[in-house]
Scaffold this active site. Sequence first.
Site, PDB file in Angstrom:
ATOM      1  CG  HIS A   1      -1.930  -1.023   1.340  1.00  0.00           C
ATOM      2  ND1 HIS A   1      -2.135  -1.777   2.467  1.00  0.00           N
ATOM      3  CD2 HIS A   1      -2.852  -1.448   0.438  1.00  0.00           C
ATOM      4  CE1 HIS A   1      -3.138  -2.607   2.269  1.00  0.00           C
ATOM      5  NE2 HIS A   1      -3.590  -2.442   1.036  1.00  0.00           N
TER       6      HIS A   1
ATOM      7  CB  SER B   1      -4.431  -6.699   4.285  1.00  0.00           C
ATOM      8  OG  SER B   1      -3.976  -5.436   3.893  1.00  0.00           O
TER       9      SER B   1
ATOM     10  NE  ARG C   1      -2.141  -7.387  -4.508  1.00  0.00           N
ATOM     11  CZ  ARG C   1      -2.904  -7.599  -3.440  1.00  0.00           C
ATOM     12  NH1 ARG C   1      -2.353  -7.778  -2.255  1.00  0.00           N
ATOM     13  NH2 ARG C   1      -4.221  -7.643  -3.552  1.00  0.00           N
TER      14      ARG C   1
ATOM     15  CE  LYS D   1     -12.868  -6.854   2.150  1.00  0.00           C
ATOM     16  NZ  LYS D   1     -11.564  -6.351   1.683  1.00  0.00           N
TER      17      LYS D   1
END
Length: 162
Positions: free
Chosen positions: A17, A127, A90, A41
């Site tokens: 990040h 994460s 990514r 979440k």
Amino acid sequence: MTTAVCPGSFDPLTLGHVDVIRRARSMFDEVVVGVARNSTKSSLLPVEQRVALARDAFSGVDGVRVEAVDGLLADFVRTVGAVAVVKGLRGGADFDAELPMALMNRHLSGVETVFVVGDQALAHIASSLVKDVARYGGPIDDLVPGAVADAVRTALRGRDAG
Ligand code: PNS
């Protein structure tokens, strides 16, 4: 003056990040890191702590500030006067996840999303993986900023005890 928003759950903030936010700052005069409360979440770290850790990571970095996002990202973007959302990629799976959000945000507020390719040396960092590695006692100090590593370990200890 152009402003961009880098949104995310940042649960926790990773070096991936940080890399993407720095790249965003190289393209825009100001970057607002938007830390989503994200009711869909369940987070390890409360939003106030995620905001504080991100502020700590970018303290002294000119043109980067950190705010909580309480509602829709599209509304937050309008409120801060941003011209773009910046997200890091990514690989292809990230794009598949990001495309519907980018289209929805443009539908809602007209905001464009700019995708940035992050440092390939950090492409394995997520994460969710950081939390999993830490949960089993693995090393996370080279995956996240120092204060974040301590916060994750402390939160997991509290959770295991509870
Ligand atoms: O880091 P994440 O969890 O992949 O980030 C997802 C995030 C926070 C960008 C997304 O859930 C979001 O924008 N949440 C705010 C609420 C919202 O606007 N939802 C609709 C998104 S199209």
